[in-house]
Scaffold this active site. Structure first.
Site, PDB file in Angstrom:
ATOM      1  N   ASP A  62       1.271   6.580  -6.815  1.00 51.05           N
ATOM      2  CA  ASP A  62       0.988   5.216  -5.257  1.00 51.05           C
ATOM      3  C   ASP A  62       1.087   4.696  -6.152  1.00 51.05           C
ATOM      4  O   ASP A  62       1.628   4.365  -7.046  1.00 51.05           O
ATOM      5  CB  ASP A  62       0.042   6.294  -4.443  1.00 51.05           C
ATOM      6  CG  ASP A  62       0.549   5.648  -3.085  1.00 51.05           C
ATOM      7  OD1 ASP A  62       0.382   4.994  -2.102  1.00 51.05           O
ATOM      8  OD2 ASP A  62       0.269   6.598  -2.080  1.00 51.05           O
ATOM      9  N   HIS A 280      -2.610   1.733   0.477  1.00 46.53           N
ATOM     10  CA  HIS A 280      -2.180   3.126   0.591  1.00 46.53           C
ATOM     11  C   HIS A 280      -2.190   3.826   0.186  1.00 46.53           C
ATOM     12  O   HIS A 280      -2.840   5.579   0.056  1.00 46.53           O
ATOM     13  CB  HIS A 280      -0.300   2.487   0.126  1.00 46.53           C
ATOM     14  CG  HIS A 280       0.266   3.927   0.730  1.00 46.53           C
ATOM     15  ND1 HIS A 280       1.281   4.520   0.158  1.00 46.53           N
ATOM     16  CD2 HIS A 280       1.547   3.817   1.899  1.00 46.53           C
ATOM     17  CE1 HIS A 280       1.522   5.203   0.745  1.00 46.53           C
ATOM     18  NE2 HIS A 280       2.157   4.440   2.193  1.00 46.53           N
ATOM     19  N   SER A 449       3.867   8.987   4.899  1.00 45.78           N
ATOM     20  CA  SER A 449       3.168   9.284   4.135  1.00 45.78           C
ATOM     21  C   SER A 449       1.296   9.724   4.148  1.00 45.78           C
ATOM     22  O   SER A 449       0.843  10.050   3.234  1.00 45.78           O
ATOM     23  CB  SER A 449       2.900   7.022   4.143  1.00 45.78           C
ATOM     24  OG  SER A 449       3.910   6.736   2.884  1.00 45.78           O
TER      25      SER A 449
END
Length: 527
Positions: A62, A280, A449
């Site tokens: 990621d 994220h 996600s």
């Protein structure tokens, strides 16, 4: 590219924070809690409470992870074979001082890439240089496919630039309005934080005109599903697109200093795994395995994991060589599950990624991938990475995940999610998921996600409590134990049409931890 969706629905309140639905909804149970989560809490309470587990390593490929987060710090993988900061590759794995993982988009001097171009822009630039300003008829005739691709890419890029140019001032205007409104309202009520309930309680009869106006602005934007954080994210997104992602002259790769024509496994990158923007990756990590037993924050799906941090996803499109090396690194260093919450529509060096995926399969590692957030049928519009190899064959250790909503009925599939009768395996909660973010904070985010790590967490849970299960068995259990919703007519994401929910994936179902654990118990007892 990591892509989040920032729209709100209905609002609840938790410790001063506005939530769009029930806290921890993705782990709740429909019959017991009234919301279609994964029934994770029910599985722990009824099926797993007297069982022991082993620690499972989950590789999270990621943007980076805040490894000091209060709800993650005890769940971060530590390479005990490596001595920290001695400048030596103690375990001879090819990476120096890789204590918690590796950063494949960092330089030897410790600097990191934050922004990147889209793959479409990199491809277009390469093809433009190939053809030049005035290509001859012979060159165009000889390279028809490349010429057609270049023209297609130009249309796509120009369209995105036009969209960003149009929407950026709109978002900036909304941000200015909501910022001014919040400042006025906070001053009026004498608080440091603002909730919908606070704003609604303001008595129009007893406040000045500017406060009444601010109240109306705030409530109108809130009704549209817009928080200040959401709007700021929108401003950042469009600014980044224009300045970096769609900018043909932007090239940050000199920070890394590698040879883009070779894989260079172990030859580039650094051990700084948080990076400049770990939002994220931190959110994804929390969904997989935030500490369930510390009475703070949120609850990850899996309770006995160590999260290996592998950074290769910038604000822009990841490069195929970095993805390939990240997969190989995770496999080589003990990850049994790998989560990949990223994707893009072009993959020029797919052959490198294919080899890495086959390597993972040969080592019994399960790959879990987000389906993407373009509201597209990925059977028609390919979303990379994909389990289908360039040869046309498929690897078996792969699960592609679409996002489901907390709403029942026609809105059950998230309106942004990609889907596909062949290409998507399952759906999992991916709307308004409350999880960890940098600085020991927590926020709701949404996107496939978020759905992907829910499934990766489930896979890790199964491997943890039933270690004899193979990657393919775990995949089979997850797919076969879904809650099938055949007969449920839903909105097709991105279209005005409706379809049976069963047509949006090959299982036609939503993952369910309780059902999966029950099936795992049955299989394990027979082994």
């Amino acid at each position: 590219m990591k892509k989040l969706i920032f729209l709100s629905f209905i609002v609840f309140n938790l410790n001063g924070q506005s939530l769009k639905t029930k806290f921890n909804w993705h782990n709740l149970d429909l019959s017991e809690d009234g919301i279609r989560g994964m029934s994770t809490e029910k599985a722990y309470a009824e099926l797993l409470k007297n069982r022991t587990s082993k620690t499972v390593i989950v590789g999270v490929i990621d943007s980076g992870i805040d490894i000091k987060h209060e709800d993650l710090k005890d769940k971060i993988w530590v390479n005990n074979k490596e001595i920290a900061n001695n400048g030596i590759d103690d375990d001879n794995n090819g990476f120096i001082d890789d204590i918690n993982g590796w950063d494949f988009i960092g330089g030897k001097d410790g600097k990191d890439i934050e922004q990147e171009q889209l793959e479409s822009v990199r491809l277009y630039k390469s093809l433009s240089e190939k053809f030049g300003e005035k290509p001859s008829k012979r060159i165009k005739k000889k390279n028809k496919a490349d010429l057609a691709l270049m023209e297609k890419l130009k249309v796509e890029i120009d369209s995105k630039k036009s969209e960003a140019t149009q929407y950026l001032p709109m978002y900036k205007n909304m941000l200015e309005k909501i910022t001014q409104a919040e400042d006025i309202l906070l001053k009026s009520i004498g608080k440091s934080t603002l909730t919908k309930e606070d704003v609604q309680k303001i008595d129009d009869q007893n406040v000045e005109r500017n406060v009444r106006a601010a109240k109306q602005v705030w409530l109108n934007l809130n009704a549209m599903g817009a928080t200040k954080a959401d709007i700021q994210d929108g401003v950042n997104h469009f600014e980044e697109e224009l300045n970096y992602n769609l900018n043909e002259n932007f090239d940050p790769r000199k920070i890394v200093g590698d040879d883009l024509k070779t894989l260079g496994y172990g030859k580039y990158g650094n051990n700084e795994v948080t990076g400049p923007d770990a939002m994220h990756g931190t959110h994804v990590a929390g969904i997989v395995g935030a500490n369930r037993n510390n009475n703070i924050g949120v609850k990850g799906v899996a309770d006995n994991v160590r999260i290996m941090t592998i950074r290769c996803v910038p604000n822009g499109d990841e490069r195929d060589k970095d993805v390939a090396n990240a997969i190989k690194y995770a496999v080589d260093n003990g990850a049994e599950i790998i989560n990949m919450s990223f994707g893009k529509p072009y993959s020029p060096e797919k052959f490198w990624v294919d080899e890495a995926m086959k390597y993972a399969e040969s080592k019994g590692v399960l790959l879990v991938s987000a389906a993407g957030n373009e509201s597209e049928d990925i059977d028609e519009h390919v979303h990379y990475p994909t389990r289908t190899l360039k040869t046309g064959s498929e690897i078996g250790n792969w699960i592609t995940v679409g996002a489901s909503n907390f709403e029942e009925g026609e809105n059950l599939p998230a309106d942004f999610t990609n889907y596909g009768k062949k290409g998507v395996d399952v759906f999992a909660p991916g709307v308004a998921i409350y999880s960890t973010v940098p600085g020991s904070k927590y926020e709701e985010k949404q996107g496939t996600s978020m759905a992907s790590p829910a499934v990766a967490g489930l896979a890790a849970l199964l491997k943890s409590y039933f270690p004899a299960l193979t990657a393919k068995q775990i995949k089979t259990i997850i797919l076969e134990s879904t809650v099938k919703l055949t007969g449920q007519e839903v909105n097709v994401p991105g279209e005005k049409a409706k379809k049976d929910f069963s047509e949006l994936s090959n299982t036609g179902g939503i993952v369910n931890t309780y059902n999966a654990v029950k099936m795992a118990i049955q299989i394990s007892e027979k082994q």
